[in-house]
Design an enzyme around this catalytic site. Sequence first.
Site, PDB file in Angstrom:
ATOM      1  N   ARG A   1      57.067  34.028  35.943  1.00  0.00           N
ATOM      2  CA  ARG A   1      56.295  33.512  37.077  1.00  0.00           C
ATOM      3  C   ARG A   1      56.223  31.996  37.140  1.00  0.00           C
ATOM      4  NH1 ARG A   1      51.372  37.809  36.290  1.00  0.00           N
ATOM      5  NH2 ARG A   1      52.456  39.639  37.140  1.00  0.00           N
TER       6      ARG A   1
ATOM      7  N   CYS B   1      48.493  40.793  40.165  1.00  0.00           N
ATOM      8  CA  CYS B   1      47.893  41.624  41.216  1.00  0.00           C
ATOM      9  C   CYS B   1      46.688  40.941  41.871  1.00  0.00           C
ATOM     10  CB  CYS B   1      47.484  42.978  40.643  1.00  0.00           C
ATOM     11  SG  CYS B   1      46.581  42.905  39.087  1.00  0.00           S
TER      12      CYS B   1
ATOM     13  N   HIS C   1      41.295  46.702  42.925  1.00  0.00           N
ATOM     14  CA  HIS C   1      40.642  45.487  42.449  1.00  0.00           C
ATOM     15  C   HIS C   1      39.772  44.907  43.572  1.00  0.00           C
ATOM     16  CE1 HIS C   1      42.962  45.769  38.940  1.00  0.00           C
ATOM     17  NE2 HIS C   1      43.742  44.706  39.042  1.00  0.00           N
TER      18      HIS C   1
END
Length: 339
Positions: A101, A132, A244
């Site tokens: 990333r 996420c 979430h």
Amino acid sequence: MSRKYNVAIVGATGAVGTQMLECLEEREFPVGNIKLLASGRSAGQTLEFKGHAVLVEELKHDSFEGVDIALFSAGGARSEEFCPSAAKAGAVCIDNSSAWRMNPDVPLVVPEVNPEAISGYTKKGIIANPNCSTIQMLVALKPLHDFAGIKRIVVSTYQAVSGTGNKAVEELRVQTGELLNGRPANNEVYPHRIAFNCLPQIDAFLENGYTKEEMKMVDETRKIMGDAIRTSATCVRVPVFFGHSESINIETEKKLTVEKARELLEDAPGVELVDDPAEHEYPMAMDAAGADAVLVGRLREDLSLENGLNLWVVADNVRKGAATNAVQIAELLIEKYLK
């Protein structure tokens, strides 16, 4: 006849891998051949794709011959080891781990936020899927940022156990049953019991007092949205299976009223506005589970700040927070680059 693409899923038997397979079918991705790869422990299993049983093969360095797109969700170590092999074989890797990333030569992409970044895949043959929690936050904030310019983000997350994987889902299920039946509950996945509890720790603590999960949100937001945005995060694991939730406070360069924010969010790609408190309508994890939209609500101006806004954001962490986002990247990849 439109072109079809050979796709491999690495980590195919995991929670995200099986969801990737489902998303490819649901979204009618033009798959030619599908190859399912996993560790030696899982090799030999079968999974269904479009009504056919597909054998899971053991992941090896020579597994990617003839593969156009490789969707990785097998952990950072395997991504670091096998993505270069896949890219060398000619596949474009879309990796769900944190391994690539922050690599400056690897684009970090949320399709609704920075689709143009995909073009950078040619440097290493790899595109990274963000964390996420970062994905759902930035899908919600992008239209607000474009209008008012976000200076600062303070976010607290309430993250489902599925973010840790299938073992954590099972641990919550078992612990809940044990406690409801008056028996002690053992914990193996987390350092403390998760059933009927909240854990203010996701991943390991760093020297600055933040966890790795919290710093992922800080660093990934900066890479995707620009260095000018300052972010502070507190990430909490809660006894929810899927979905979430995030409490987000933003400070903007110019005034952003609740009415204008609602208007912007109603038209934003990937967003579903759920904001009618008088009717008890607001985003909830149980409504996000199994869906791809990012639900946004509880909009209100920050009473302590001149240009501040509060909002509540919920999404399915396994779908939009991982699998769906990866497949959306693949869709843009074939639409604009792999013709």
